[in-house]
Design a protein around this motif. Structure first.
Motif, PDB file in Angstrom:
ATOM      1  N   THR A 141      23.113  16.665  -0.451  1.00  0.00           N
ATOM      2  CA  THR A 141      22.515  17.825  -1.515  1.00  0.00           C
ATOM      3  C   THR A 141      23.806  18.663  -1.458  1.00  0.00           C
ATOM      4  O   THR A 141      24.026  19.281  -2.782  1.00  0.00           O
ATOM      5  N   TYR A 142      24.393  19.230  -0.434  1.00  0.00           N
ATOM      6  CA  TYR A 142      25.278  20.132  -0.671  1.00  0.00           C
ATOM      7  C   TYR A 142      26.680  19.558  -1.531  1.00  0.00           C
ATOM      8  O   TYR A 142      27.251  20.128  -2.278  1.00  0.00           O
ATOM      9  N   ALA A 143      26.876  18.168  -1.129  1.00  0.00           N
ATOM     10  CA  ALA A 143      27.999  17.653  -1.796  1.00  0.00           C
ATOM     11  C   ALA A 143      27.578  17.664  -3.206  1.00  0.00           C
ATOM     12  O   ALA A 143      28.534  17.628  -3.966  1.00  0.00           O
ATOM     13  N   ASP A 144      26.489  17.121  -3.664  1.00  0.00           N
ATOM     14  CA  ASP A 144      26.146  17.124  -4.974  1.00  0.00           C
ATOM     15  C   ASP A 144      26.284  18.452  -5.775  1.00  0.00           C
ATOM     16  O   ASP A 144      26.592  18.523  -6.870  1.00  0.00           O
ATOM     17  N   LEU A 145      25.874  19.426  -5.119  1.00  0.00           N
ATOM     18  CA  LEU A 145      26.043  20.795  -5.596  1.00  0.00           C
ATOM     19  C   LEU A 145      27.517  21.299  -5.839  1.00  0.00           C
ATOM     20  O   LEU A 145      27.760  21.655  -7.041  1.00  0.00           O
ATOM     21  N   VAL A 146      28.237  20.926  -4.903  1.00  0.00           N
ATOM     22  CA  VAL A 146      29.795  21.155  -5.037  1.00  0.00           C
ATOM     23  C   VAL A 146      30.353  20.195  -6.106  1.00  0.00           C
ATOM     24  O   VAL A 146      31.384  20.700  -7.010  1.00  0.00           O
ATOM     25  N   VAL A 147      29.997  19.037  -6.029  1.00  0.00           N
ATOM     26  CA  VAL A 147      30.984  18.141  -6.881  1.00  0.00           C
ATOM     27  C   VAL A 147      30.221  18.146  -8.200  1.00  0.00           C
ATOM     28  O   VAL A 147      30.931  17.883  -9.421  1.00  0.00           O
ATOM     29  N   PHE A 148      28.961  18.207  -8.399  1.00  0.00           N
ATOM     30  CA  PHE A 148      28.493  18.044  -9.911  1.00  0.00           C
ATOM     31  C   PHE A 148      27.758  19.237 -10.577  1.00  0.00           C
ATOM     32  O   PHE A 148      28.088  19.584 -11.535  1.00  0.00           O
ATOM     33  N   GLU A 149      27.068  19.946  -9.679  1.00  0.00           N
ATOM     34  CA  GLU A 149      26.134  20.844 -10.244  1.00  0.00           C
ATOM     35  C   GLU A 149      26.939  22.393 -10.544  1.00  0.00           C
ATOM     36  O   GLU A 149      26.871  22.734 -11.485  1.00  0.00           O
ATOM     37  N   MET A 156      35.710  13.102   0.516  1.00  0.00           N
ATOM     38  CA  MET A 156      34.444  13.193  -0.061  1.00  0.00           C
ATOM     39  C   MET A 156      33.349  12.440   0.890  1.00  0.00           C
ATOM     40  O   MET A 156      32.097  12.990   0.855  1.00  0.00           O
ATOM     41  N   GLU A 157      33.921  11.422   1.412  1.00  0.00           N
ATOM     42  CA  GLU A 157      33.116  10.462   2.263  1.00  0.00           C
ATOM     43  C   GLU A 157      32.616  11.324   3.455  1.00  0.00           C
ATOM     44  O   GLU A 157      31.602  11.584   3.890  1.00  0.00           O
ATOM     45  N   THR A 158      33.736  12.042   4.111  1.00  0.00           N
ATOM     46  CA  THR A 158      33.348  12.998   4.989  1.00  0.00           C
ATOM     47  C   THR A 158      32.432  14.062   4.836  1.00  0.00           C
ATOM     48  O   THR A 158      31.638  14.384   5.879  1.00  0.00           O
ATOM     49  N   PHE A 159      32.831  14.646   3.660  1.00  0.00           N
ATOM     50  CA  PHE A 159      31.807  15.791   3.227  1.00  0.00           C
ATOM     51  C   PHE A 159      30.278  15.127   3.121  1.00  0.00           C
ATOM     52  O   PHE A 159      29.521  15.980   3.906  1.00  0.00           O
ATOM     53  N   ARG A 160      30.087  14.195   2.588  1.00  0.00           N
ATOM     54  CA  ARG A 160      28.728  13.802   2.334  1.00  0.00           C
ATOM     55  C   ARG A 160      28.065  13.429   3.930  1.00  0.00           C
ATOM     56  O   ARG A 160      27.054  13.791   4.248  1.00  0.00           O
ATOM     57  N   VAL A 206      31.780  27.070   0.446  1.00  0.00           N
ATOM     58  CA  VAL A 206      32.485  26.157  -0.383  1.00  0.00           C
ATOM     59  C   VAL A 206      31.727  25.973  -1.713  1.00  0.00           C
ATOM     60  O   VAL A 206      30.564  25.533  -1.631  1.00  0.00           O
ATOM     61  N   ASP A 207      32.371  26.344  -3.020  1.00  0.00           N
ATOM     62  CA  ASP A 207      31.729  26.014  -4.391  1.00  0.00           C
ATOM     63  C   ASP A 207      32.239  24.927  -5.084  1.00  0.00           C
ATOM     64  O   ASP A 207      31.602  24.450  -5.689  1.00  0.00           O
ATOM     65  N   PHE A 208      33.760  24.724  -4.754  1.00  0.00           N
ATOM     66  CA  PHE A 208      34.244  23.666  -5.512  1.00  0.00           C
ATOM     67  C   PHE A 208      35.244  22.857  -4.452  1.00  0.00           C
ATOM     68  O   PHE A 208      35.843  23.441  -3.766  1.00  0.00           O
TER      69      PHE A 208
END
Ligand code: FE2
Length: 227
Positions: free
Chosen positions: A212-220, A202-206, A181-183
């Motif tokens: 690290t992966y959550a930050d990639l998808v949500v921010f980076e 998002m809580e479950t995702f994190r 998943v990218d976005f």
């Protein structure tokens, strides 16, 4: 979000749009992509409605940056026409980037996915497959193949933990586990129908797939590809 008022099956007016944006801002969202269905651009002045919404957001001091895109539905026999509409500016890409939020139907066949993705990529566009977890033929093998062809992948936040259909929830989580998943999006339509709720997903995702992966998808990824 389907947040441009009165152009598709999303927001029913400027007040509802502003309320949706306030709900998103309340969960920490600072940038929202307004993605009306592509068909809306053919029959209404979506850009004028978008500008009015932007003015209202400034006036009402809602702390979100609003960008325009569309959710472009594509079929094998309309793929070339979609490219023409992107080329001539009838349909907007995501905020002027090369990325296009691309939607298929529940009936789309595997071969049709391949052809549509190839056509967009060959013409210099990066399709972001919208809510990929909802399409019946989708699995890890097909998702990976489409990514290798140059597509990117979006899932809805509510599919991760709140979706009632077990097949949809399962594929969303499998794609996350495989880091495909990218976005993440809300696919918000209205305050009371698919509201812009990201928090629980998002809580479950994190928790399940890591910071690290959550930050990639949500921010980076948004910063790198869309902004
Ligand atoms: Fe959609």
């Amino acid at each position: 979000m389907h947040v441009v008022p009165d152009v598709d099956d999303g927001s029913r007016g400027i007040d509802e749009s502003c309320e949706m944006l306030r709900m998103a801002a309340g969960q920490g969202v600072d940038t929202v992509f307004a993605t009306p269905h592509g068909t809306a651009f053919l029959c209404t002045d979506v850009r004028a409605s978008f500008r009015l919404l932007r003015e209202a957001v400034l006036e009402r001091k809602i702390p979100v940056d609003l960008r325009l895109g569309c959710e472009m539905r594509i079929y094998a026999d309309t793929a070339r026409q979609c490219v023409r509409q992107l080329n001539d500016g009838t349909l907007p890409t995501m905020g002027g980037s090369r990325c296009v939020l691309t939607e298929f139907t529940f009936e789309t066949k595997r071969e049709e996915y391949r052809l549509c993705i190839d056509t967009l990529v060959e013409n210099g566009y990066t399709p972001i497959i919208a809510h990929i977890e909802r399409y019946p033929p989708m699995n890890v093998v097909l998702a990976r193949e489409l990514k290798e062809k140059g597509a990117m992948i979006q899932i809805n936040a509510y599919s991760i933990a709140e979706e009632r259909n077990p097949r949809i929830r399962s594929i969303a989580n499998t794609l996350l586990r495989e880091r495909l998943v990218d976005f993440i999006g809300s696919d918000a339509h209205r305050t009371d129908h698919r509201p812009p709720l990201l928090k629980r997903g998002m809580e479950t995702f994190r928790q399940q797939y890591g910071e690290t992966y959550a930050d990639l998808v949500v921010f980076e990824n948004p910063r790198k590809y869309l902004l």
